[in-house]
Each structure stands twice: as structure tokens, then as C-alpha cells.
Design a protein around this motif. Sequence first.
Motif, PDB file in Angstrom:
ATOM      1  N   ALA A  81       0.545  -0.710   0.179  1.00 20.71           N
ATOM      2  CA  ALA A  81       0.219   0.100  -0.384  1.00 20.71           C
ATOM      3  C   ALA A  81       0.448   1.261  -0.015  1.00 20.71           C
ATOM      4  O   ALA A  81       0.168   2.341  -0.855  1.00 20.71           O
ATOM      5  CB  ALA A  81      -0.982  -0.193   1.264  1.00 20.71           C
ATOM      6  N   GLY A  82       1.955   0.572   0.737  1.00 24.65           N
ATOM      7  CA  GLY A  82       3.347   2.356   0.300  1.00 24.65           C
ATOM      8  C   GLY A  82       3.446   2.658  -0.582  1.00 24.65           C
ATOM      9  O   GLY A  82       3.408   4.013  -0.948  1.00 24.65           O
ATOM     10  N   ALA A  83       3.776   1.536  -0.948  1.00 29.10           N
ATOM     11  CA  ALA A  83       5.066   1.185  -2.281  1.00 29.10           C
ATOM     12  C   ALA A  83       3.587   2.436  -3.730  1.00 29.10           C
ATOM     13  O   ALA A  83       3.883   3.134  -4.772  1.00 29.10           O
ATOM     14  CB  ALA A  83       4.899   0.423  -3.060  1.00 29.10           C
ATOM     15  N   SER A  84       2.451   2.048  -3.470  1.00 35.60           N
ATOM     16  CA  SER A  84       1.384   1.818  -4.535  1.00 35.60           C
ATOM     17  C   SER A  84       1.147   3.731  -3.629  1.00 35.60           C
ATOM     18  O   SER A  84       0.444   4.800  -5.169  1.00 35.60           O
ATOM     19  CB  SER A  84       0.070   1.569  -4.144  1.00 35.60           C
ATOM     20  OG  SER A  84      -1.507   1.911  -4.894  1.00 35.60           O
ATOM     21  N   TRP A  85       0.942   4.204  -3.291  1.00 37.15           N
ATOM     22  CA  TRP A  85       0.319   5.878  -2.193  1.00 37.15           C
ATOM     23  C   TRP A  85       1.268   6.468  -3.226  1.00 37.15           C
ATOM     24  O   TRP A  85       1.782   7.237  -3.994  1.00 37.15           O
ATOM     25  CB  TRP A  85       0.195   5.936  -1.291  1.00 37.15           C
ATOM     26  CG  TRP A  85       0.615   7.206  -0.886  1.00 37.15           C
ATOM     27  CD1 TRP A  85      -0.798   7.952  -1.171  1.00 37.15           C
ATOM     28  CD2 TRP A  85       1.901   8.185  -0.874  1.00 37.15           C
ATOM     29  NE1 TRP A  85      -0.530   9.316  -0.175  1.00 37.15           N
ATOM     30  CE2 TRP A  85       0.936   9.190  -0.083  1.00 37.15           C
ATOM     31  CE3 TRP A  85       2.824   7.987  -0.196  1.00 37.15           C
ATOM     32  CZ2 TRP A  85       1.285  10.684   0.190  1.00 37.15           C
ATOM     33  CZ3 TRP A  85       3.708   9.027  -0.215  1.00 37.15           C
ATOM     34  CH2 TRP A  85       3.033  10.193   0.224  1.00 37.15           C
ATOM     35  N   ALA A  86       2.709   5.668  -2.651  1.00 36.62           N
ATOM     36  CA  ALA A  86       3.670   6.725  -3.412  1.00 36.62           C
ATOM     37  C   ALA A  86       4.099   6.394  -5.105  1.00 36.62           C
ATOM     38  O   ALA A  86       4.500   7.860  -6.104  1.00 36.62           O
ATOM     39  CB  ALA A  86       5.314   5.768  -3.080  1.00 36.62           C
ATOM     40  N   ALA A  87       3.214   5.596  -5.589  1.00 40.87           N
ATOM     41  CA  ALA A  87       3.610   5.524  -7.303  1.00 40.87           C
ATOM     42  C   ALA A  87       2.298   6.217  -7.338  1.00 40.87           C
ATOM     43  O   ALA A  87       2.225   7.118  -8.972  1.00 40.87           O
ATOM     44  CB  ALA A  87       3.105   3.970  -7.672  1.00 40.87           C
ATOM     45  N   ALA A  88       1.384   6.363  -7.273  1.00 44.82           N
ATOM     46  CA  ALA A  88      -0.290   7.371  -6.852  1.00 44.82           C
ATOM     47  C   ALA A  88       0.755   9.124  -7.221  1.00 44.82           C
ATOM     48  O   ALA A  88       0.000   9.887  -7.687  1.00 44.82           O
ATOM     49  CB  ALA A  88      -0.799   7.239  -6.389  1.00 44.82           C
ATOM     50  N   PHE A  89       1.367   8.953  -6.368  1.00 48.05           N
ATOM     51  CA  PHE A  89       1.691  10.270  -5.556  1.00 48.05           C
ATOM     52  C   PHE A  89       3.232  11.006  -6.876  1.00 48.05           C
ATOM     53  O   PHE A  89       2.769  12.325  -7.335  1.00 48.05           O
ATOM     54  CB  PHE A  89       3.222  10.525  -4.498  1.00 48.05           C
ATOM     55  CG  PHE A  89       3.607  11.861  -4.143  1.00 48.05           C
ATOM     56  CD1 PHE A  89       2.420  12.853  -3.731  1.00 48.05           C
ATOM     57  CD2 PHE A  89       5.199  12.249  -4.697  1.00 48.05           C
ATOM     58  CE1 PHE A  89       3.229  14.563  -3.798  1.00 48.05           C
ATOM     59  CE2 PHE A  89       5.384  13.181  -4.009  1.00 48.05           C
ATOM     60  CZ  PHE A  89       4.438  14.481  -3.416  1.00 48.05           C
ATOM     61  N   MET A  90       4.165  10.228  -7.389  1.00 47.04           N
ATOM     62  CA  MET A  90       4.464  10.345  -8.625  1.00 47.04           C
ATOM     63  C   MET A  90       3.837  10.680  -9.473  1.00 47.04           C
ATOM     64  O   MET A  90       4.534  11.831 -10.568  1.00 47.04           O
ATOM     65  CB  MET A  90       5.606   9.593  -8.514  1.00 47.04           C
ATOM     66  CG  MET A  90       6.605   9.804  -7.477  1.00 47.04           C
ATOM     67  SD  MET A  90       7.433  10.866  -7.273  1.00 47.04           S
ATOM     68  CE  MET A  90       8.536  11.190  -8.996  1.00 47.04           C
ATOM     69  N   LEU A  91       3.145   9.908 -10.210  1.00 47.60           N
ATOM     70  CA  LEU A  91       1.983   9.939 -11.157  1.00 47.60           C
ATOM     71  C   LEU A  91       1.327  11.188 -11.525  1.00 47.60           C
ATOM     72  O   LEU A  91       1.153  11.912 -12.401  1.00 47.60           O
ATOM     73  CB  LEU A  91       0.636   9.149 -11.550  1.00 47.60           C
ATOM     74  CG  LEU A  91       0.772   7.413 -11.837  1.00 47.60           C
ATOM     75  CD1 LEU A  91      -0.191   6.729 -11.318  1.00 47.60           C
ATOM     76  CD2 LEU A  91       1.719   7.718 -13.093  1.00 47.60           C
ATOM     77  N   ALA A  92       0.962  12.080 -10.579  1.00 42.83           N
ATOM     78  CA  ALA A  92       0.337  13.626 -10.033  1.00 42.83           C
ATOM     79  C   ALA A  92       1.963  14.428 -10.579  1.00 42.83           C
ATOM     80  O   ALA A  92       1.304  15.930 -10.709  1.00 42.83           O
ATOM     81  CB  ALA A  92      -0.066  13.566  -8.946  1.00 42.83           C
ATOM     82  N   GLN A  93       2.721  13.836 -10.116  1.00 45.00           N
ATOM     83  CA  GLN A  93       4.130  14.762 -10.706  1.00 45.00           C
ATOM     84  C   GLN A  93       4.865  14.789 -11.308  1.00 45.00           C
ATOM     85  O   GLN A  93       5.364  15.527 -12.005  1.00 45.00           O
ATOM     86  CB  GLN A  93       5.174  14.544  -8.777  1.00 45.00           C
ATOM     87  CG  GLN A  93       4.924  14.560  -8.064  1.00 45.00           C
ATOM     88  CD  GLN A  93       4.035  15.856  -7.575  1.00 45.00           C
ATOM     89  OE1 GLN A  93       4.595  16.865  -8.157  1.00 45.00           O
ATOM     90  NE2 GLN A  93       2.584  15.903  -6.840  1.00 45.00           N
ATOM     91  N   LEU A  94       4.439  13.573 -12.399  1.00 44.77           N
ATOM     92  CA  LEU A  94       5.360  13.079 -13.639  1.00 44.77           C
ATOM     93  C   LEU A  94       4.712  13.729 -14.144  1.00 44.77           C
ATOM     94  O   LEU A  94       3.430  13.317 -14.372  1.00 44.77           O
ATOM     95  CB  LEU A  94       6.163  12.004 -13.573  1.00 44.77           C
ATOM     96  CG  LEU A  94       6.970  11.958 -12.453  1.00 44.77           C
ATOM     97  CD1 LEU A  94       7.133   9.932 -12.579  1.00 44.77           C
ATOM     98  CD2 LEU A  94       8.135  12.515 -12.813  1.00 44.77           C
ATOM     99  N   PRO A  95       4.905  13.997 -15.808  1.00 44.52           N
ATOM    100  CA  PRO A  95       4.601  14.050 -17.532  1.00 44.52           C
ATOM    101  C   PRO A  95       4.896  12.617 -17.440  1.00 44.52           C
ATOM    102  O   PRO A  95       5.423  12.148 -17.599  1.00 44.52           O
ATOM    103  CB  PRO A  95       5.485  15.236 -18.016  1.00 44.52           C
ATOM    104  CG  PRO A  95       6.418  15.204 -17.711  1.00 44.52           C
ATOM    105  CD  PRO A  95       6.738  15.062 -15.933  1.00 44.52           C
TER     106      PRO A  95
END
Length: 185
Positions: free
Chosen positions: A50-64
Motif C-alpha cells: 500500500a505504501g509503494a502504491s501510494w508513492a506511485a500515485a503521488f509520483m503520477l501526479a508529479q510526472l508528465p
Amino acid sequence: MPAFYLTFIAVLLAGFGARDQMTISGLAARQGPRPGVLLAALLSAGLTAAGASWAAAFMLAQLPPPARMIFAAFAVGLAGLESLILVPRRRPKEPTNSLGALLLVLLASQIADAARFIVFAMGVGMAAPVASGVAGALGGGILAGMAWAFPQFSSAPAAGWIRRGVGLLLVCAALMLFLRESSIL
């Protein structure tokens, strides 16, 4: 759906013979198959996925979108390097009976291991953090259950060779993905 299946298979391969499996199998071999050990391992696998998934969701919002695959390639490369370089600990000599201590040890070993890097990479690269997180939790749970039920398999010498082979494949895959996304290949 491809993100789920690919993450699930990659987590099973990357997590075989890892540090958390050695800890679980060492306790199961020494103390017998205590259900509390399995529950702590399943909880840890779910929380770290769940932590890795949350970090991925956070990065998706930051990266083009063009940068996502390159970032995923770096995460896959880190997973491969972790599998190649870090050697799992030997079985604990004097294991504790504390399930809270076991949970902390498992969380610490799983938070930045190859399987969680894979969950993160697939969540970012395929823009599917939830599917990758669920697949990572399921794969981590299966790996924990396997180490708990069959402690002799995860501590066999072949597990180390399989882990290094998968690490080499992950490094090669990361390099190919990076070169392809950078338009070098």
C-alpha cells in the motif's frame, strides 16, 4: 488489468529468497508454523505494498507522461540492484517470540526491497497504482505464506541463485526500457 498481472508475476519473481522470506522461514523452522507469524507477515506485505502504491500515485501526479517510463526504468533498475547486491540475512540465531518486533523487522526489510520497487515502478510506468498495489499485496502475501508453510524452500541455496538471476534480468530490463524511452534504441 495488464498492470495487475505483470506486477503480480514480477513481485513473485523478485521476492523469492528475499530478506523477509528468510526471516519468516527462519522463525517457522525454529518455532513451528505459528499463525501469528503468518498474520504479521501478511500485514507487513499489505502495508508495504500500500505504501509503494501510494508513492506511485503521488509520483503520477508529479510526472508528465513521457517521464513516467524513464522513472519506472530507474525503479526497476533499483529492484534489480537490490536483488544482486544485498544478500539476505542468515536465519536468526535467537528469534524473539514478539509478533510486534517481527512486524517491525518485516516492515523495515520490505519497505525498500525489490518487490516493493516493482510495485512502485509498475504503478508509475503503467499509470495503475491501485492495481499494482493490490497485485503487490497479493504476491507478497503468497511469498510470505510460502516461506511460512515451506521454510526449507526459501532458505535453500538455489533461492540465492534464483534471486540473483532475477536481479540480473531486472537490471537488463531497466536498461532496455531506459534506452528505448530515451530514443537511443
